[in-house]
Write a protein that holds these residues in place. Structure first.
Motif, PDB file in Angstrom:
ATOM      1  N   PRO A   1     107.146  16.189 -15.240  1.00 33.93           N
ATOM      2  CA  PRO A   1     105.681  15.945 -14.422  1.00 33.93           C
ATOM      3  C   PRO A   1     105.353  14.351 -14.461  1.00 33.93           C
ATOM      4  CG  PRO A   1     105.236  16.772 -16.490  1.00 33.93           C
ATOM      5  CD  PRO A   1     106.752  16.816 -16.476  1.00 33.93           C
ATOM      6  N   THR A   2     104.698  14.106 -13.645  1.00 33.91           N
ATOM      7  CA  THR A   2     103.849  12.758 -13.643  1.00 33.91           C
ATOM      8  C   THR A   2     103.017  12.965 -14.945  1.00 33.91           C
ATOM      9  OG1 THR A   2     104.004  12.507 -11.350  1.00 33.91           O
ATOM     10  CG2 THR A   2     102.766  11.065 -12.407  1.00 33.91           C
ATOM     11  N   VAL A   3     102.969  11.925 -15.825  1.00 29.61           N
ATOM     12  CA  VAL A   3     102.192  11.925 -16.864  1.00 29.61           C
ATOM     13  C   VAL A   3     101.109  10.918 -17.009  1.00 29.61           C
ATOM     14  CG1 VAL A   3     102.232  11.954 -19.395  1.00 29.61           C
ATOM     15  CG2 VAL A   3     104.190  12.971 -18.327  1.00 29.61           C
ATOM     16  N   ILE A   4     100.095  11.072 -17.132  1.00 27.05           N
ATOM     17  CA  ILE A   4      99.003  10.070 -17.381  1.00 27.05           C
ATOM     18  C   ILE A   4      98.262  10.152 -18.791  1.00 27.05           C
ATOM     19  CG2 ILE A   4      97.052   9.054 -16.720  1.00 27.05           C
ATOM     20  CD1 ILE A   4      97.545   9.965 -13.702  1.00 27.05           C
ATOM     21  N   ALA A   5      98.444   9.377 -19.646  1.00 31.33           N
ATOM     22  CA  ALA A   5      97.998   9.522 -21.073  1.00 31.33           C
ATOM     23  C   ALA A   5      96.579   8.955 -20.882  1.00 31.33           C
ATOM     24  CB  ALA A   5      98.878   8.650 -21.884  1.00 31.33           C
ATOM     25  N   VAL A   6      95.643   9.720 -21.471  1.00 29.63           N
ATOM     26  CA  VAL A   6      94.230   9.603 -21.737  1.00 29.63           C
ATOM     27  C   VAL A   6      94.136   8.856 -23.284  1.00 29.63           C
ATOM     28  CG1 VAL A   6      92.108  10.299 -21.805  1.00 29.63           C
ATOM     29  CG2 VAL A   6      93.839  11.301 -20.293  1.00 29.63           C
ATOM     30  N   ILE A   7      93.484   7.829 -23.275  1.00 22.85           N
ATOM     31  CA  ILE A   7      93.330   7.296 -25.188  1.00 22.85           C
ATOM     32  C   ILE A   7      92.049   6.886 -24.997  1.00 22.85           C
ATOM     33  CG2 ILE A   7      96.069   6.408 -25.062  1.00 22.85           C
ATOM     34  CD1 ILE A   7      94.816   3.657 -24.671  1.00 22.85           C
ATOM     35  N   GLY A   8      91.495   6.807 -26.196  1.00 20.11           N
ATOM     36  CA  GLY A   8      90.082   6.527 -26.763  1.00 20.11           C
ATOM     37  C   GLY A   8      90.170   5.127 -27.067  1.00 20.11           C
ATOM     38  N   TYR A   9      91.430   4.596 -27.761  1.00 24.28           N
ATOM     39  CA  TYR A   9      91.123   2.981 -28.119  1.00 24.28           C
ATOM     40  C   TYR A   9      92.744   2.777 -28.393  1.00 24.28           C
ATOM     41  CZ  TYR A   9      92.277   6.199 -32.161  1.00 24.28           C
ATOM     42  OH  TYR A   9      92.877   7.268 -32.805  1.00 24.28           O
ATOM     43  N   GLU A  10      92.814   1.447 -28.323  1.00 19.18           N
ATOM     44  CA  GLU A  10      93.980   0.872 -28.123  1.00 19.18           C
ATOM     45  C   GLU A  10      94.533   0.302 -29.551  1.00 19.18           C
ATOM     46  OE1 GLU A  10      93.932  -2.322 -25.191  1.00 19.18           O
ATOM     47  OE2 GLU A  10      93.945  -1.079 -23.608  1.00 19.18           O
ATOM     48  N   ASN A  11      95.826   0.893 -30.051  1.00 20.38           N
ATOM     49  CA  ASN A  11      96.134   0.262 -31.375  1.00 20.38           C
ATOM     50  C   ASN A  11      97.823   0.283 -31.244  1.00 20.38           C
ATOM     51  OD1 ASN A  11      97.028   2.884 -32.188  1.00 20.38           O
ATOM     52  ND2 ASN A  11      95.053   3.082 -33.213  1.00 20.38           N
ATOM     53  N   PRO A  12      98.378  -0.390 -32.107  1.00 24.99           N
ATOM     54  CA  PRO A  12     100.057  -0.084 -31.812  1.00 24.99           C
ATOM     55  C   PRO A  12     100.649   1.007 -31.888  1.00 24.99           C
ATOM     56  CG  PRO A  12      99.223  -2.211 -33.399  1.00 24.99           C
ATOM     57  CD  PRO A  12      97.916  -1.297 -32.996  1.00 24.99           C
ATOM     58  N   SER A  13     100.118   1.882 -32.806  1.00 23.42           N
ATOM     59  CA  SER A  13     100.457   3.419 -32.777  1.00 23.42           C
ATOM     60  C   SER A  13     100.199   4.251 -31.701  1.00 23.42           C
ATOM     61  CB  SER A  13      99.560   4.083 -34.109  1.00 23.42           C
ATOM     62  OG  SER A  13     100.182   5.453 -33.945  1.00 23.42           O
ATOM     63  N   THR A  14      98.912   3.966 -31.156  1.00 23.09           N
ATOM     64  CA  THR A  14      98.703   4.687 -29.817  1.00 23.09           C
ATOM     65  C   THR A  14      99.568   4.203 -28.437  1.00 23.09           C
ATOM     66  OG1 THR A  14      96.243   5.150 -30.270  1.00 23.09           O
ATOM     67  CG2 THR A  14      97.047   5.453 -28.086  1.00 23.09           C
ATOM     68  N   LEU A  15      99.793   2.794 -28.655  1.00 20.27           N
ATOM     69  CA  LEU A  15     100.605   2.374 -27.260  1.00 20.27           C
ATOM     70  C   LEU A  15     102.032   2.529 -27.485  1.00 20.27           C
ATOM     71  CD1 LEU A  15      98.990  -1.058 -27.081  1.00 20.27           C
ATOM     72  CD2 LEU A  15      98.710   0.637 -25.817  1.00 20.27           C
ATOM     73  N   ASP A  16     102.516   2.694 -28.942  1.00 24.19           N
ATOM     74  CA  ASP A  16     104.010   3.173 -28.956  1.00 24.19           C
ATOM     75  C   ASP A  16     104.042   4.614 -28.519  1.00 24.19           C
ATOM     76  OD1 ASP A  16     104.815   0.880 -30.075  1.00 24.19           O
ATOM     77  OD2 ASP A  16     104.508   1.653 -32.254  1.00 24.19           O
ATOM     78  N   SER A  17     103.062   5.540 -28.792  1.00 18.53           N
ATOM     79  CA  SER A  17     103.307   6.942 -28.432  1.00 18.53           C
ATOM     80  C   SER A  17     103.238   6.838 -26.909  1.00 18.53           C
ATOM     81  CB  SER A  17     102.042   7.501 -28.913  1.00 18.53           C
ATOM     82  OG  SER A  17     101.813   8.937 -28.604  1.00 18.53           O
ATOM     83  N   ILE A  18     102.361   6.048 -26.193  1.00 19.52           N
ATOM     84  CA  ILE A  18     102.484   6.280 -24.697  1.00 19.52           C
ATOM     85  C   ILE A  18     103.817   5.718 -24.140  1.00 19.52           C
ATOM     86  CG2 ILE A  18     101.520   4.925 -22.579  1.00 19.52           C
ATOM     87  CD1 ILE A  18      98.947   4.466 -24.518  1.00 19.52           C
ATOM     88  N   PHE A  19     104.365   4.897 -24.604  1.00 16.11           N
ATOM     89  CA  PHE A  19     105.778   4.381 -24.020  1.00 16.11           C
ATOM     90  C   PHE A  19     106.613   5.404 -24.640  1.00 16.11           C
ATOM     91  CE2 PHE A  19     104.017   0.022 -24.750  1.00 16.11           C
ATOM     92  CZ  PHE A  19     104.182  -0.191 -23.299  1.00 16.11           C
ATOM     93  N   GLU A  20     106.596   6.047 -25.649  1.00 11.51           N
ATOM     94  CA  GLU A  20     107.482   7.097 -26.409  1.00 11.51           C
ATOM     95  C   GLU A  20     107.671   8.376 -25.331  1.00 11.51           C
ATOM     96  OE1 GLU A  20     109.059   9.191 -30.607  1.00 11.51           O
ATOM     97  OE2 GLU A  20     107.715   7.476 -30.511  1.00 11.51           O
ATOM     98  N   ILE A  21     106.335   8.848 -24.923  1.00 11.36           N
ATOM     99  CA  ILE A  21     106.271  10.317 -23.993  1.00 11.36           C
ATOM    100  C   ILE A  21     106.575   9.802 -22.641  1.00 11.36           C
ATOM    101  CG2 ILE A  21     104.550  11.047 -25.850  1.00 11.36           C
ATOM    102  CD1 ILE A  21     102.463  10.511 -23.506  1.00 11.36           C
ATOM    103  N   GLY A  22     106.739   8.484 -22.445  1.00 13.99           N
ATOM    104  CA  GLY A  22     107.325   8.317 -20.954  1.00 13.99           C
ATOM    105  C   GLY A  22     106.153   8.447 -20.149  1.00 13.99           C
TER     106      GLY A  22
END
Length: 200
Positions: free
Chosen positions: A78-99
């Protein structure tokens, strides 16, 4: 623009987010756009095939679990839109990893939902097209390799040059009304059988 919005309305959308202010704002905006949507929380074990677009809160969720969920439908991703509450390296890595194809930050602003969906769908479509083109290219390269292998077999057994070997393959393909790849594969198979017989 109306065509793009109609396309979004035709999608089955899933919002994976606990019911809080951000989720309510997002669901309200999806309703305004006219989307067909559902809300789920906690993260389901399996993604139903009917969903074309997924908003997913990645905050404090293991990346491996999210990836497993997104790949669980056994269907086109599916098309994936990540929803985040804050920006940090761990969260951004997760966004890239899940595509993820787009990003939505909390608190959710109504103006960012539609544009995020449009950009995500465009990126998703380009990614799917690229994967299909890449698959076709790999198939073509594989076929060319098979034809080359078959040519060398004919050259070895019949003492002809490469051009002559290809002419044989092409002539057989025309006579049998099939592709040069199919003839090449038959030659390779026959050569393998003869080699096995010779080893007996």
């Amino acid at each position: 623009m109306s065509d793009f919005i109609q396309e979004l309305r035709d999608l089955h959308t899933l919002v994976v987010h606990q019911r809080d202010r951000s989720a309510d704002d997002l669901l309200q905006q999806l309703n305004r756009i006219g989307c067909n949507f559902e809300n789920a929380w906690p993260l389901p074990e399996v993604l139903q095939k009917k969903f074309d677009l997924v908003f997913i809160d990645v905050t404090d969720q293991p990346t491996s679990v999210i990836k497993s969920f997104l790949n669980s439908s056994g269907h086109e991703p599916p098309t994936v839109i990540a929803v985040i509450g804050y920006e940090n390296p761990s969260t951004l890595d997760s966004i890239f990893e899940i595509g993820a194809h787009a990003l939505l930050t909390k608190p959710v602003r109504a103006a960012s939902v539609l544009s995020g969906m449009l950009m995500a769908r465009r990126y998703w479509a380009e990614q799917i097209r690229f994967q299909k083109d890449l698959s076709k290219l790999r198939d073509r390269l594989g076929n060319l390799q098979k034809i080359n292998d078959a040519k060398f077999i004919l050259m070895r057994h019949h003492s002809i040059d490469e051009k002559g070997a290809y002419a044989v393959i092409r002539k057989q393909a025309m006579a049998k009304r099939t592709t040069t790849f199919e003839i090449a594969q038959s030659i390779i198979n026959a050569d393998g059988i003869l080699r096995n017989i010779g080893d007996i």
